[in-house]
Scaffold this active site. Structure first.
Site, mmCIF file in Angstrom:
data_model
loop_
_atom_site.group_PDB
_atom_site.id
_atom_site.type_symbol
_atom_site.label_atom_id
_atom_site.label_comp_id
_atom_site.label_asym_id
_atom_site.label_seq_id
_atom_site.Cartn_x
_atom_site.Cartn_y
_atom_site.Cartn_z
ATOM 1 N N ARG A 114 0.837 -1.196 0.000
ATOM 2 C CA ARG A 114 0.000 0.000 0.000
ATOM 3 C C ARG A 114 0.869 1.242 0.000
ATOM 4 O O ARG A 114 1.767 1.387 0.828
ATOM 5 C CB ARG A 114 -0.934 0.019 1.212
ATOM 6 C CG ARG A 114 -1.981 -1.068 1.155
ATOM 7 C CD ARG A 114 -2.868 -1.035 2.374
ATOM 8 N NE ARG A 114 -3.810 -2.150 2.344
ATOM 9 C CZ ARG A 114 -4.584 -2.496 3.366
ATOM 10 N NH1 ARG A 114 -4.547 -1.808 4.485
ATOM 11 N NH2 ARG A 114 -5.401 -3.519 3.264
ATOM 12 N N SER A 207 -7.962 -1.136 1.212
ATOM 13 C CA SER A 207 -8.878 -1.407 2.319
ATOM 14 C C SER A 207 -9.581 -0.137 2.775
ATOM 15 O O SER A 207 -10.201 0.547 1.985
ATOM 16 C CB SER A 207 -8.128 -2.089 3.469
ATOM 17 O OG SER A 207 -9.033 -2.557 4.446
ATOM 18 N N HIS A 208 -9.458 0.186 4.049
ATOM 19 C CA HIS A 208 -10.215 1.277 4.647
ATOM 20 C C HIS A 208 -9.577 2.639 4.438
ATOM 21 O O HIS A 208 -10.079 3.642 4.946
ATOM 22 C CB HIS A 208 -10.358 1.017 6.148
ATOM 23 C CG HIS A 208 -9.036 0.844 6.836
ATOM 24 N ND1 HIS A 208 -8.246 -0.258 6.617
ATOM 25 C CD2 HIS A 208 -8.362 1.633 7.703
ATOM 26 C CE1 HIS A 208 -7.142 -0.140 7.337
ATOM 27 N NE2 HIS A 208 -7.190 0.991 8.002
ATOM 28 N N ASP A 372 -17.132 -1.544 3.744
ATOM 29 C CA ASP A 372 -16.267 -0.746 2.879
ATOM 30 C C ASP A 372 -15.934 -1.485 1.594
ATOM 31 O O ASP A 372 -16.730 -1.544 0.663
ATOM 32 C CB ASP A 372 -15.013 -0.337 3.638
ATOM 33 C CG ASP A 372 -14.267 -1.528 4.253
ATOM 34 O OD1 ASP A 372 -14.794 -2.658 4.231
ATOM 35 O OD2 ASP A 372 -13.148 -1.332 4.761
ATOM 36 N N ASP A 373 -14.714 -2.060 1.516
ATOM 37 C CA ASP A 373 -14.338 -2.823 0.322
ATOM 38 C C ASP A 373 -14.839 -4.255 0.408
ATOM 39 O O ASP A 373 -14.400 -5.120 -0.319
ATOM 40 C CB ASP A 373 -12.828 -2.795 0.088
ATOM 41 C CG ASP A 373 -12.029 -3.501 1.174
ATOM 42 O OD1 ASP A 373 -12.567 -3.656 2.283
ATOM 43 O OD2 ASP A 373 -10.872 -3.884 0.920
ATOM 44 N N ASP A 375 -14.781 -6.250 3.121
ATOM 45 C CA ASP A 375 -14.254 -7.140 4.154
ATOM 46 C C ASP A 375 -14.595 -6.676 5.571
ATOM 47 O O ASP A 375 -14.865 -7.486 6.442
ATOM 48 C CB ASP A 375 -12.747 -7.370 3.993
ATOM 49 C CG ASP A 375 -11.915 -6.110 4.066
ATOM 50 O OD1 ASP A 375 -12.484 -5.017 4.176
ATOM 51 O OD2 ASP A 375 -10.675 -6.230 3.993
ATOM 52 N N ARG A 376 -14.633 -5.394 5.828
ATOM 53 C CA ARG A 376 -14.946 -4.911 7.167
ATOM 54 C C ARG A 376 -16.436 -4.613 7.304
ATOM 55 O O ARG A 376 -17.132 -4.421 6.311
ATOM 56 C CB ARG A 376 -14.124 -3.663 7.494
ATOM 57 C CG ARG A 376 -12.628 -3.934 7.521
ATOM 58 C CD ARG A 376 -11.833 -2.659 7.725
ATOM 59 N NE ARG A 376 -10.412 -2.928 7.544
ATOM 60 C CZ ARG A 376 -9.471 -2.736 8.467
ATOM 61 N NH1 ARG A 376 -9.807 -2.247 9.646
ATOM 62 N NH2 ARG A 376 -8.204 -3.014 8.217
ATOM 63 N N THR A 438 -2.413 -10.411 14.155
ATOM 64 C CA THR A 438 -3.315 -9.724 13.236
ATOM 65 C C THR A 438 -2.944 -10.094 11.802
ATOM 66 O O THR A 438 -1.778 -10.119 11.426
ATOM 67 C CB THR A 438 -3.206 -8.205 13.437
ATOM 68 O OG1 THR A 438 -3.642 -7.888 14.762
ATOM 69 C CG2 THR A 438 -4.066 -7.464 12.438
ATOM 70 N N GLU A 457 -11.489 -10.123 13.998
ATOM 71 C CA GLU A 457 -10.516 -9.153 14.475
ATOM 72 C C GLU A 457 -11.264 -7.945 15.019
ATOM 73 O O GLU A 457 -12.335 -7.594 14.516
ATOM 74 C CB GLU A 457 -9.591 -8.708 13.344
ATOM 75 C CG GLU A 457 -8.744 -9.816 12.757
ATOM 76 C CD GLU A 457 -7.877 -9.348 11.595
ATOM 77 O OE1 GLU A 457 -6.859 -9.997 11.339
ATOM 78 O OE2 GLU A 457 -8.227 -8.337 10.954
ATOM 79 N N SER A 459 -10.641 -5.054 14.484
ATOM 80 C CA SER A 459 -10.605 -3.988 13.481
ATOM 81 C C SER A 459 -11.761 -4.124 12.489
ATOM 82 O O SER A 459 -11.598 -3.891 11.299
ATOM 83 C CB SER A 459 -9.270 -3.985 12.753
ATOM 84 O OG SER A 459 -8.963 -5.262 12.228
ATOM 85 N N LYS A 470 -11.952 -11.963 5.559
ATOM 86 C CA LYS A 470 -13.039 -11.387 6.336
ATOM 87 C C LYS A 470 -14.104 -10.911 5.367
ATOM 88 O O LYS A 470 -13.803 -10.521 4.240
ATOM 89 C CB LYS A 470 -12.549 -10.262 7.241
ATOM 90 C CG LYS A 470 -11.626 -9.233 6.636
ATOM 91 C CD LYS A 470 -11.163 -8.266 7.720
ATOM 92 C CE LYS A 470 -10.050 -7.335 7.258
ATOM 93 N NZ LYS A 470 -8.742 -7.984 7.162
#
Length: 647
Positions: A114, A207-208, A372-373, A375-376, A438, A457, A459, A470
């Site tokens: 990233r 991700s986020h 979001d994408d 996974d979360r 993690t 997790e 998060s 996830k």
């Protein structure tokens, strides 16, 4: 059907390089007329084609886009690569060897590479990493393989898709399955890999983290069971980025990612697929969609889903509205945007502020969720927040509401910073339990070995072994299933068993783990690292029985993990202060940002007394939070006086 201009590049003993440009102005059944520009008549005659069938027999590639067919004859024609020697050429296209050199800073973190978009746009930055990946994989996972490609819709994904496709073709990959418009959520890529028995897949996501020309972009590779690549592969990728000399790239045109269909280039093909179909088929096997539809179409149940202008917008309407019957206005911020509408696509109380205001406002809906994408996730009830640590524990404790788990759970797992709520469920249900570092790859090993069914997790990541990532929408459907199951015999007008009711029932049985996380984002790395070294000095001198305010130390360490499946060892995974009453303070530097360092402080305290379960978490945890800030000297090392995000 009108045909477009066709071109052939020829290299033979009689002519070093000849270019033939032909205009084909007839139907498939008519004779194609080619005009030679600068080539010998023999070359032109050799390329005369009587039909589309004879074209195919000569080894050209045909691809359709709006009725246009481009032809490039290549059979038995050796083409010298540019810059780095000869490459054996496949039928249908030329492979170019692009000279390059190592670029600093390409070591992958817990979730891939990233950086800021501008860095990825610099010459060869992305291409180097992709080539290093192909150089790191076993030959059977490259030559003739099938790979999946998708992303969260952020800025630069479309350009990156074309780069990845061309380098994949240049390295001998057989087929790329790419989501329409380059879109496919993280869990959907995992599902597609598994459903199509692909060798792996690329996920274009940071991700986020925010998106747009000035913000973040990311790439990671998931392996054949859909799980993030293990460290054995990511370490090889990094090693290869330090010695890379060439990029193998196919000389093929950009693929139209807007329309479903197959694009063929000799033995290589690109199939643009519906990014929702395989994933939705899997979810219909996991959950009782009839039960869910009954809840979401009920006149006295109201549901809100915030897709945060991220990739879940491409999934929310087909799943919640079209398939399960929720009202159209249940989904908002549902159009994926390259910059997420200027927002921060992190489903928490800070960045999903619009949803929080709705769920804590007057006449609030019964159930709210954000992702979001893909996974979360964040789960909310009417004026009620479910912490991610509680969420995974409550899903596990109510697994009988989910069709997929009717035969029972295999085991449970959580990341080390996540609260101990799940531990208590595992003990009550007499299930194997695992505490991991993690990173979802650690759960993947357990799942592949048949030892874990549900994991999570703190998060905001929750999932099961239906995929190897996830899965935000899975978590939302799991919670909706629990609420639907609790209300399966309820009549319209009767009191709803709410999200808050589910949580309070759980706490009454298991006790409550008060939990909070403080995030300090984009700290100066030097100061953050000095703080960590300061804490390591403290734990080196610590002993059992040391006093920290009213708390007595049980153990202080830097968490290490030996994988029970492959024996790999992960060290320095977070500094822990564990007290005699089970309370914990944990410090960790996060690897999910693209700039600076994110310091995370996790604070947890267990409370059995039901009369205290309604306390605000920040009030219940204040003594521990004060100890954490004092011991770490965070303000002194970083200059920060308050966190960026409190969860």
């Amino acid at each position: 059907m009108a045909f477009s201009t066709a071109a052939a590049v020829v290299h033979s003993s009689s002519t070093k390089l000849a270019s033939v440009v032909a205009t084909v102005a007839s139907q498939y059944s008519e004779t194609a007329r080619l005009a030679s520009l600068g080539a010998s008549s023999a070359c032109a005659n050799a390329l005369s084609l009587s039909s589309s069938r004879s074209c195919a027999s000569m080894g050209e590639v045909l691809w359709a886009n709006g009725g246009a067919v481009r032809l490039a004859a290549k059979r038995n024609l050796g083409v010298r690569a540019v810059g780095a020697g000869t490459i054996v050429q496949p039928e249908g296209f030329q492979i170019t060897s692009v000279p390059t050199k190592p670029i600093d800073g390409q070591k992958t973190g817990t979730s891939g590479l990233r950086k800021k978009v501008k860095e990825f746009q610099s010459p060869n930055y992305l291409a180097n990493w992709i080539q290093a990946l192909f150089d790191s994989l076993p030959v059977e996972d490259v030559k003739g393989s099938t790979l999946v490609l998708g992303g969260d819709g952020r800025y630069f994904n479309k350009e990156a898709s074309q780069i990845i496709i061309k380098i994949a073709a240049g390295n001998g990959v057989g087929k790329i399955l790419v989501g329409r418009e380059g879109i496919a959520s993280t869990p959907a890529v995992s599902a597609i890999i598994r459903a199509r028995e692909a060798n792996g897949g690329f996920i274009m996501s940071a991700s986020h983290n925010p998106g747009g020309p000035k913000y973040d972009w990311g790439i990671k590779f998931n392996y054949s069971s859909g799980q993030p690549a293990p460290e054995s592969i990511t370490d090889k990728i990094y090693g290869n980025t330090l010695s890379i000399k060439e990029i193998k790239q196919a000389d093929i045109p950009d693929v139209n990612l807007s329309e479903l269909g197959v694009h063929k280039f000799g033995d290589f093909s690109v199939e643009v697929i519906d990014p929702v179909a395989d994933y939705l088929n899997l979810l219909e096997e996991v959950f009782d969609f009839d039960l869910l539809k009954g809840l979401l179409t009920s006149k006295d149940f109201r549901f809100k889903f915030d897709a945060m202008h991220a990739v879940t917008g491409a999934y929310a309407k087909p799943i919640f509205v079209d398939r399960l019957g929720a009202p159209e206005d249940s989904v908002f911020n549902g159009v994926p945007l390259e910059d997420f509408g200027g927002g921060h696509p992190d489903p928490n109380l800070t960045y999903a502020e619009e949803l929080v205001k709705i769920m804590y406002g007057t006449d609030a809906p019964d159930f709210g969720a954000a992702s979001d994408d893909g996974d979360r996730n964040m789960i909310l009830g009417n004026h009620f927040f479910i912490t991610p640590s509680d969420s995974v524990a409550m899903i596990a404790a109510n697994a009988d509401a989910i069709t997929y788990f009717k035969t029972g759970l295999k085991g449970l797992a959580r990341s080390m910073p996540t609260s101990g709520a799940l531990d208590r469920v595992a003990k009550e249900l007499d299930l194997p339990f695992f505490e991991t570092p993690t990173g979802w790859k650690f759960f993947g090993n357990l799942m592949d070995a048949g030892k874990c069914s549900v994991c999570g997790e703190e998060s905001f990541g929750t999932g099961s072994d239906h995929v190897r990532e996830k899965d935000g929408i899975w978590a939302v459907l799991a919670w909706l299933s629990i609420v639907a199951y609790k209300n399966r015999d309820r009549k319209v007008g009767q009191k709803l068993v709410s999200v808050a009711d589910v949580a309070k029932e759980h706490w009454a049985k298991y006790g409550r783990n008060f939990f909070s996380r403080y995030d300090y984002e984009e700290c100066e790395s030097a100061g953050a690292n000095k703080m960590v070294e300061h804490l390591r000095d403290i734990i080196a001198k610590s002993k059992k029985g040391d006093k920290y305010g009213n708390y007595e130390l049980e153990v202080a360490d830097d968490f290490a993990y030996t994988d029970p499946i492959d024996g790999s060892v992960a060290t320095k995974q977070g500094i822990r202060f564990i007290f005699s009453d089970g309370s914990r303070i944990i410090f960790r530097l996060s690897g999910t940002g693209s700039a600076g360092a994110t310091i995370r402080i996790y604070v947890e305290q267990y409370e059995r007394d039901t009369t205290k379960h309604d306390l605000d978490a920040q009030d219940a945890l204040k003594p521990l939070i004060d100890i954490a800030l004092s011991v770490s000297k965070l303000q002194e090392f970083t200059g920060r006086t308050k966190p960026t995000v409190i969860t």
